[in-house]
Design an enzyme around this catalytic site. Structure first.
Site, PDB file in Angstrom:
ATOM      1  N   TYR A   1       0.696  -1.346  -0.227  1.00 31.32           N
ATOM      2  CA  TYR A   1       0.074   0.030   0.221  1.00 31.32           C
ATOM      3  C   TYR A   1       0.936   1.296   0.017  1.00 31.32           C
ATOM      4  CZ  TYR A   1      -3.872   2.997   1.305  1.00 31.32           C
ATOM      5  OH  TYR A   1      -4.891   4.027   1.433  1.00 31.32           O
TER       6      TYR A   1
ATOM      7  N   GLU B   1       4.125   1.673  -1.001  1.00 33.65           N
ATOM      8  CA  GLU B   1       4.753   1.988  -2.177  1.00 33.65           C
ATOM      9  C   GLU B   1       3.866   2.426  -3.380  1.00 33.65           C
ATOM     10  OE1 GLU B   1       7.690   3.077  -1.696  1.00 33.65           O
ATOM     11  OE2 GLU B   1       8.856   1.470  -0.439  1.00 33.65           O
TER      12      GLU B   1
ATOM     13  N   ASN C   1      -6.109   8.458   9.283  1.00 32.93           N
ATOM     14  CA  ASN C   1      -7.202   7.689   9.736  1.00 32.93           C
ATOM     15  C   ASN C   1      -8.353   8.251   9.685  1.00 32.93           C
ATOM     16  OD1 ASN C   1      -4.503   6.631  10.899  1.00 32.93           O
ATOM     17  ND2 ASN C   1      -5.705   4.844  11.328  1.00 32.93           N
TER      18      ASN C   1
ATOM     19  N   VAL D   1      -9.245  -0.280  13.039  1.00 36.39           N
ATOM     20  CA  VAL D   1      -9.471  -0.541  14.457  1.00 36.39           C
ATOM     21  C   VAL D   1     -10.643  -0.121  14.952  1.00 36.39           C
ATOM     22  CG1 VAL D   1      -8.344   1.786  15.068  1.00 36.39           C
ATOM     23  CG2 VAL D   1      -7.938  -0.033  16.708  1.00 36.39           C
TER      24      VAL D   1
ATOM     25  N   SER E   1     -13.727   0.318  13.319  1.00 36.00           N
ATOM     26  CA  SER E   1     -14.842  -0.489  13.143  1.00 36.00           C
ATOM     27  C   SER E   1     -14.629  -1.819  14.030  1.00 36.00           C
ATOM     28  CB  SER E   1     -14.622  -0.907  11.793  1.00 36.00           C
ATOM     29  OG  SER E   1     -13.383  -1.017  11.116  1.00 36.00           O
TER      30      SER E   1
ATOM     31  N   GLN F   1       0.769   2.428  20.791  1.00 34.20           N
ATOM     32  CA  GLN F   1       0.738   3.226  19.486  1.00 34.20           C
ATOM     33  C   GLN F   1      -0.326   4.114  19.379  1.00 34.20           C
ATOM     34  OE1 GLN F   1      -0.013   0.001  19.922  1.00 34.20           O
ATOM     35  NE2 GLN F   1      -1.213  -1.010  18.249  1.00 34.20           N
TER      36      GLN F   1
ATOM     37  N   ASP G   1       3.772  -1.952  11.641  1.00 34.13           N
ATOM     38  CA  ASP G   1       2.632  -1.014  12.349  1.00 34.13           C
ATOM     39  C   ASP G   1       3.357   0.098  12.820  1.00 34.13           C
ATOM     40  OD1 ASP G   1      -0.635  -2.087  13.595  1.00 34.13           O
ATOM     41  OD2 ASP G   1       0.524  -0.211  14.430  1.00 34.13           O
ATOM     42  N   PRO G   2       3.049   1.384  12.344  1.00 34.91           N
ATOM     43  CA  PRO G   2       3.355   2.496  12.671  1.00 34.91           C
ATOM     44  C   PRO G   2       3.277   2.982  14.284  1.00 34.91           C
ATOM     45  CG  PRO G   2       2.504   2.940  10.528  1.00 34.91           C
ATOM     46  CD  PRO G   2       1.940   1.576  11.291  1.00 34.91           C
TER      47      PRO G   2
HETATM   48  N1  UDP Z   1      -5.436  -2.327  15.852  1.00 41.28           N
HETATM   49  C1  UDP Z   1      -5.572  -2.905  16.945  1.00 41.28           C
HETATM   50  N2  UDP Z   1      -6.838  -3.896  17.109  1.00 41.28           N
HETATM   51  C2  UDP Z   1      -7.489  -4.062  15.796  1.00 41.28           C
HETATM   52  C3  UDP Z   1      -7.353  -3.570  14.824  1.00 41.28           C
HETATM   53  C4  UDP Z   1      -6.081  -2.588  14.840  1.00 41.28           C
HETATM   54  O1  UDP Z   1      -5.161  -2.720  17.941  1.00 41.28           O
HETATM   55  O2  UDP Z   1      -8.390  -5.148  15.896  1.00 41.28           O
HETATM   56  C5  UDP Z   1      -4.320  -1.375  15.812  1.00 41.28           C
HETATM   57  C6  UDP Z   1      -3.319  -1.457  14.713  1.00 41.28           C
HETATM   58  O3  UDP Z   1      -2.337  -2.500  15.138  1.00 41.28           O
HETATM   59  C7  UDP Z   1      -2.720  -0.241  14.500  1.00 41.28           C
HETATM   60  C8  UDP Z   1      -4.158   0.922  15.075  1.00 41.28           C
HETATM   61  O4  UDP Z   1      -5.039  -0.117  15.632  1.00 41.28           O
HETATM   62  O5  UDP Z   1      -1.717  -0.062  15.565  1.00 41.28           O
HETATM   63  C9  UDP Z   1      -4.592   1.367  13.729  1.00 41.28           C
HETATM   64  O6  UDP Z   1      -5.058   0.205  12.850  1.00 41.28           O
HETATM   65  P1  UDP Z   1      -5.967   0.387  11.521  1.00 41.28           P
HETATM   66  O7  UDP Z   1      -6.015  -1.075  11.011  1.00 41.28           O
HETATM   67  O8  UDP Z   1      -7.060   1.047  11.718  1.00 41.28           O
HETATM   68  O9  UDP Z   1      -5.302   1.395  10.698  1.00 41.28           O
HETATM   69  P2  UDP Z   1      -3.462   1.860  10.456  1.00 41.28           P
HETATM   70  O10 UDP Z   1      -3.562   3.113  11.114  1.00 41.28           O
HETATM   71  O11 UDP Z   1      -2.632   0.784  11.145  1.00 41.28           O
HETATM   72  O12 UDP Z   1      -3.164   1.879   8.901  1.00 41.28           O
END
Ligand code: UDP
Length: 310
Positions: free
Chosen positions: A142, A144, A171, A184, A186, A206, A268-269
């Site tokens: 995604y 790149e 986000n 996260v 949803s 994070q 994961d950032p």
């Molecule tokens: N995350 C989490 N539990 C979940 C889904 C996501 O803790 O069930 C964390 C994920 O590891 C990240 C953050 O929530 O650190 C945001 O994740 P998301 O998938 O919404 O998007 P991202 O910002 O990582 O692209």
């Protein structure tokens, strides 16, 4: 105006379609429905829906004033499920939509992403920060693809003098996010409403900053009225840890769910927060919907979508 929007049946795309129709524009929505849903689009006399992959040649009859390229799977769960499709829509799909805009002498907007910053070493992230992306991580498909799509969009601007715009979307949440989409907000709302364990990845320290989709749509509309070709961050600068988000959603849903910890996905950032100085100056834009207000709206939407009575 006559506006083509790719990803028009997706979460963000469909909200843009609604807004553009409400302003009396003619809208042509293109989507191959791999993550979008036709139910996201309501029948309207000014709306045409074309079910196709934008990586295939796009043929549109008649005048086009704008091409808005919003097609791409964007959830981290899609990065492992649909990696090739993501790389193709960001590269071939971007070239095809730029070609359409060039052929029709239309203006063009690319939906880029905060993922171009990777796991950022600068905080908050300004548009001038060039990022910290591992090209071999699972997220790279995604990150790149979007970095390439920015490069090719600017090349069409510089070489072909196409009138292009680029937004970097941070986000975003709101109605029409699929409960199973893996992101996260949803996921946590779904888990909380079903009283299932809330799965916090890593230790939950994070951070992310969440904007409501209506604020994003407002920013897009403003940029359509301003000739500015460099990327603009669109996001809400209020930063929360993921553990805080889990607690807030648990409280707002009165859930009995327990919070459990799961492994952190690849690359994961650690921190993400937009610097929105540029959007404030150029678009006179800033987000208006608070996290709690947006969450309450989304919880109501999920309750009705999942037919949960309280
Ligand atoms: N995350 C989490 N539990 C979940 C889904 C996501 O803790 O069930 C964390 C994920 O590891 C990240 C953050 O929530 O650190 C945001 O994740 P998301 O998938 O919404 O998007 P991202 O910002 O990582 O692209």
């Amino acid at each position: 105006m006559r506006i083509v929007i790719t990803g028009g049946a997706g979460f963000i795309g469909s909200h843009l379609v609604d807004k553009l129709l409400s302003l009396d524009h003619q809208v042509i929505a293109i989507d191959n429905l791999i993550t979008g849903k036709s139910e996201n689009l309501n029948l309207h006399k000014n709306l045409t829906f074309i079910e196709q992959n934008v990586c295939d040649y796009i043929e549109i009859d008649g005048r086009v004033d704008w091409v808005l390229h919003f097609a791409s799977p964007a959830s981290p769960t899609d990065f492992t499920r649909l990696p090739i499709q993501i790389l193709k829509v960001g590269s071939i799909g971007t070239i095809n939509t730029l070609g359409l805009a060039k052929g029709k002498k239309a203006k063009y907007m690319l939906a880029s992403t905060s993922e171009v910053y990777g796991d950022p070493l600068e905080h908050p992230q300004k548009e001038t920060y060039v990022g910290n992306v591992n090209p071999n991580s699972e997220r790279a498909v995604y990150d790149e693809a979007k970095r390439f799509s920015e490069a090719v969009t600017l090349a069409y601007h510089r070489f072909h003098h196409l009138d292009t715009r680029m937004i970097r979307i941070f986000n975003t949440f709101g109605p029409r996010m699929r409960p199973e989409d893996g992101r996260v907000i949803s996921t946590f709302i779904y888990q909380s409403l079903m009283n299932k364990p809330i799965t916090v990845n890593g230790d939950g320290t994070q951070t992310r900053s969440f904007q409501h989709v209506s604020d994003l749509v407002d920013g897009v509309l403003r940029l359509m009225d301003v000739e500015y070709h460099n990327p603009i961050n669109l996001g809400n600068p209020n930063e929360y840890s993921i553990l805080e988000i889990a607690k807030i959603i648990k409280k707002l849903t009165n859930s009995k769910s327990e919070i459990v910890f799961a492994p952190l996905p690849d690359a994961d950032p650690k921190r993400r927060r937009p610097d929105i100085t540029r959007a404030k100056e150029i678009l006179k834009w800033e987000p208006k919907v608070s996290l709690e207000e947006g969450l309450l709206k989304m919880i109501e939407y999920y309750k009705s979508a999942l037919q949960i009575k309280t």
